[in-house]
Design an enzyme around this catalytic site. Structure first.
Site, PDB file in Angstrom:
ATOM      1  N   HIS A 149       2.488   3.349  -9.087  1.00  0.00           N
ATOM      2  CA  HIS A 149       2.236   1.924  -9.374  1.00  0.00           C
ATOM      3  C   HIS A 149       3.413   1.317 -10.153  1.00  0.00           C
ATOM      4  O   HIS A 149       3.805   0.180  -9.922  1.00  0.00           O
ATOM      5  CB  HIS A 149       0.939   1.749 -10.171  1.00  0.00           C
ATOM      6  CG  HIS A 149      -0.296   2.171  -9.405  1.00  0.00           C
ATOM      7  ND1 HIS A 149      -0.513   1.804  -8.105  1.00  0.00           N
ATOM      8  CD2 HIS A 149      -1.368   2.933  -9.765  1.00  0.00           C
ATOM      9  CE1 HIS A 149      -1.679   2.323  -7.689  1.00  0.00           C
ATOM     10  NE2 HIS A 149      -2.203   3.018  -8.680  1.00  0.00           N
ATOM     11  N   ASP A 171       0.838  -1.196   0.000  1.00  0.00           N
ATOM     12  CA  ASP A 171       0.000   0.000   0.000  1.00  0.00           C
ATOM     13  C   ASP A 171       0.875   1.249   0.000  1.00  0.00           C
ATOM     14  O   ASP A 171       1.993   1.240   0.523  1.00  0.00           O
ATOM     15  CB  ASP A 171      -0.914  -0.032   1.238  1.00  0.00           C
ATOM     16  CG  ASP A 171      -2.110   0.894   1.095  1.00  0.00           C
ATOM     17  OD1 ASP A 171      -2.354   1.391  -0.018  1.00  0.00           O
ATOM     18  OD2 ASP A 171      -2.803   1.128   2.107  1.00  0.00           O
ATOM     19  N   THR A 180     -11.116  -6.811  -4.572  1.00  0.00           N
ATOM     20  CA  THR A 180     -12.470  -6.777  -5.169  1.00  0.00           C
ATOM     21  C   THR A 180     -13.068  -5.377  -5.036  1.00  0.00           C
ATOM     22  O   THR A 180     -14.015  -5.042  -5.753  1.00  0.00           O
ATOM     23  CB  THR A 180     -13.408  -7.809  -4.484  1.00  0.00           C
ATOM     24  OG1 THR A 180     -13.269  -7.705  -3.055  1.00  0.00           O
ATOM     25  CG2 THR A 180     -13.087  -9.227  -4.903  1.00  0.00           C
ATOM     26  N   LEU A 228      10.116 -21.095  -4.847  1.00  0.00           N
ATOM     27  CA  LEU A 228       9.137 -20.203  -4.208  1.00  0.00           C
ATOM     28  C   LEU A 228       7.861 -20.224  -5.040  1.00  0.00           C
ATOM     29  O   LEU A 228       7.923 -20.326  -6.266  1.00  0.00           O
ATOM     30  CB  LEU A 228       9.678 -18.757  -4.195  1.00  0.00           C
ATOM     31  CG  LEU A 228       8.742 -17.692  -3.618  1.00  0.00           C
ATOM     32  CD1 LEU A 228       8.775 -17.719  -2.083  1.00  0.00           C
ATOM     33  CD2 LEU A 228       9.112 -16.286  -4.101  1.00  0.00           C
TER      34      LEU A 228
HETATM   35  C1  IPE Z   1      -5.521  -2.751  -0.214  1.00  0.00           C
HETATM   36  O1  IPE Z   1      -5.154  -1.437  -0.396  1.00  0.00           O
HETATM   37  C2  IPE Z   1      -5.561  -3.452  -1.528  1.00  0.00           C
HETATM   38  C3  IPE Z   1      -4.264  -3.655  -2.190  1.00  0.00           C
HETATM   39  C4  IPE Z   1      -3.094  -3.346  -1.692  1.00  0.00           C
HETATM   40  C5  IPE Z   1      -4.345  -4.264  -3.483  1.00  0.00           C
HETATM   41  P1  IPE Z   1      -6.248  -0.265  -0.536  1.00  0.00           P
HETATM   42  O2  IPE Z   1      -5.501   0.995  -0.645  1.00  0.00           O
HETATM   43  O3  IPE Z   1      -7.192  -0.605  -1.619  1.00  0.00           O
HETATM   44  O4  IPE Z   1      -7.024  -0.384   0.860  1.00  0.00           O
HETATM   45  P2  IPE Z   1      -7.847   0.675   1.703  1.00  0.00           P
HETATM   46  O5  IPE Z   1      -8.892   1.239   0.789  1.00  0.00           O
HETATM   47  O6  IPE Z   1      -6.897   1.709   2.174  1.00  0.00           O
HETATM   48  O7  IPE Z   1      -8.415  -0.126   2.833  1.00  0.00           O
HETATM   49  C1  IPE Z   2      -1.556   0.192  -3.440  1.00  0.00           C
HETATM   50  O1  IPE Z   2      -1.308   1.555  -3.419  1.00  0.00           O
HETATM   51  C2  IPE Z   2      -1.777  -0.337  -4.837  1.00  0.00           C
HETATM   52  C3  IPE Z   2      -3.149  -0.803  -5.106  1.00  0.00           C
HETATM   53  C4  IPE Z   2      -4.133  -0.863  -4.238  1.00  0.00           C
HETATM   54  C5  IPE Z   2      -3.399  -1.237  -6.467  1.00  0.00           C
HETATM   55  P1  IPE Z   2      -2.508   2.608  -3.428  1.00  0.00           P
HETATM   56  O2  IPE Z   2      -2.870   2.904  -4.839  1.00  0.00           O
HETATM   57  O3  IPE Z   2      -3.641   2.119  -2.581  1.00  0.00           O
HETATM   58  O4  IPE Z   2      -1.812   3.859  -2.778  1.00  0.00           O
HETATM   59  P2  IPE Z   2      -2.443   4.900  -1.755  1.00  0.00           P
HETATM   60  O5  IPE Z   2      -3.034   4.112  -0.617  1.00  0.00           O
HETATM   61  O6  IPE Z   2      -3.491   5.665  -2.492  1.00  0.00           O
HETATM   62  O7  IPE Z   2      -1.292   5.752  -1.330  1.00  0.00           O
HETATM   63 MG    MG Z   3      -4.105   2.359  -0.609  1.00  0.00          MG
END
Ligand code: IPE
Ligand code: IPE
Ligand code: MG
Length: 228
Positions: A31, A14, A61, A126
């Site tokens: 990303h 995240d 999801t 792995l």
């Molecule tokens: C969780 O991150 C999902 C992934 C890392 C793929 P999000 O950024 O979507 O989660 P929330 O919305 O902060 O809970």
């Molecule tokens: C995690 O990073 C990647 C995915 C959920 C695909 P985020 O895109 O959720 O990044 P933040 O949370 O907005 O910083």
């Molecule tokens: Mg996020």
């Protein structure tokens, strides 16, 4: 000292968006940088003596709620990642496997995923699992429905564990980056006795050195599993 060696690692990657914002860049750049980090962490895990599986939360999801352009970018990036990653998978003996409901992805992307799984299925250092259109509740619900369709009238915990998509039933260590301290519908069944580690580091800044420190911390923990 921990009673169980680290075999099954899971990571909620995240903070890509916040990293991009901090650097004055578009979210998509976060990303892209994040995808490079998956490669480094995966090869570290392949070389690690006890890690058998590494499960990365790549798309939930709930992530379909994001702007259409961002979702489209993530899909394109995933296709490119799998294409470019094949050499790494083969060089390090990594088996790739997807978990989640793939039916919502484009035909071409589903084909890329299945092909990568097929080409790497003999690799044994792995298993890298990418959670794609994955939700913990959806996974458990699908497992129970599968058991019902097989004629089961009641189910045991073992039945459910075996009907899930994951090749393990327990995660030893879950790491979440970016300072958020929640599960966000990841691996609900498999996390029941996992050690949890939350780091403020944003995913694009995460690296093998920090993972190594977290694993050091994990090995100092005492896992009681309800005992004394
Ligand atoms: C969780 O991150 C999902 C992934 C890392 C793929 P999000 O950024 O979507 O989660 P929330 O919305 O902060 O809970
Ligand atoms: C995690 O990073 C990647 C995915 C959920 C695909 P985020 O895109 O959720 O990044 P933040 O949370 O907005 O910083
Ligand atoms: Mg996020």
């Amino acid at each position: 000292m921990t009673d169980t060696p680290l075999k099954n690692l899971a990571i909620i990657m995240d903070g890509n968006g916040r990293w991009a914002k901090q650097h004055g860049l578009k979210r998509t750049k976060g990303h892209e940088k994040g995808a490079e980090v998956i490669r480094d962490i995966t090869t570290y895990c392949a070389k690690h003596p006890t890690i058998e599986t590494a499960t990365f939360y790549a798309f939930s999801t709930e992530n379909w709620k994001r702007p259409k352009l961002e979702v489209e970018f993530l899909m394109k990036m995933l296709d490119r990642y799998l294409k470019e990653e094949l050499d790494t998978y083969q060089a390090y003996g990594i088996r790739f496997q997807a978990i989640g409901d793939l039916t919502r992805f484009s035909h071409a992307l589903q084909k890329r995923i299945l092909k990568t799984q097929e080409l790497t299925k003999e690799n044994s250092n792995l298993i890298q699992l990418l959670a794609l259109n994955y939700g913990g509740r959806a996974e458990i619900t699908a497992a129970v429905n599968k058991l019902i369709s097989e004629g089961k009238k009641s189910v045991t915990e073992k039945d459910i564990s075996l009907a899930l998509q994951t090749p393990y039933s327990d995660i030893d260590l879950l790491i979440r980056t970016s300072g958020e301290e929640r599960i966000s519908n990841f691996l609900l069944w498999q996390l029941s006795y996992s050690e949890l580690y939350f780091t403020p580091t944003l995913w694009p800044d995460f690296n093998a050195r920090e993972l190594n420190e977290i694993i050091e911390n994990y090995t100092q923990r005492i896992r009681r599993f309800g005992g004394v």
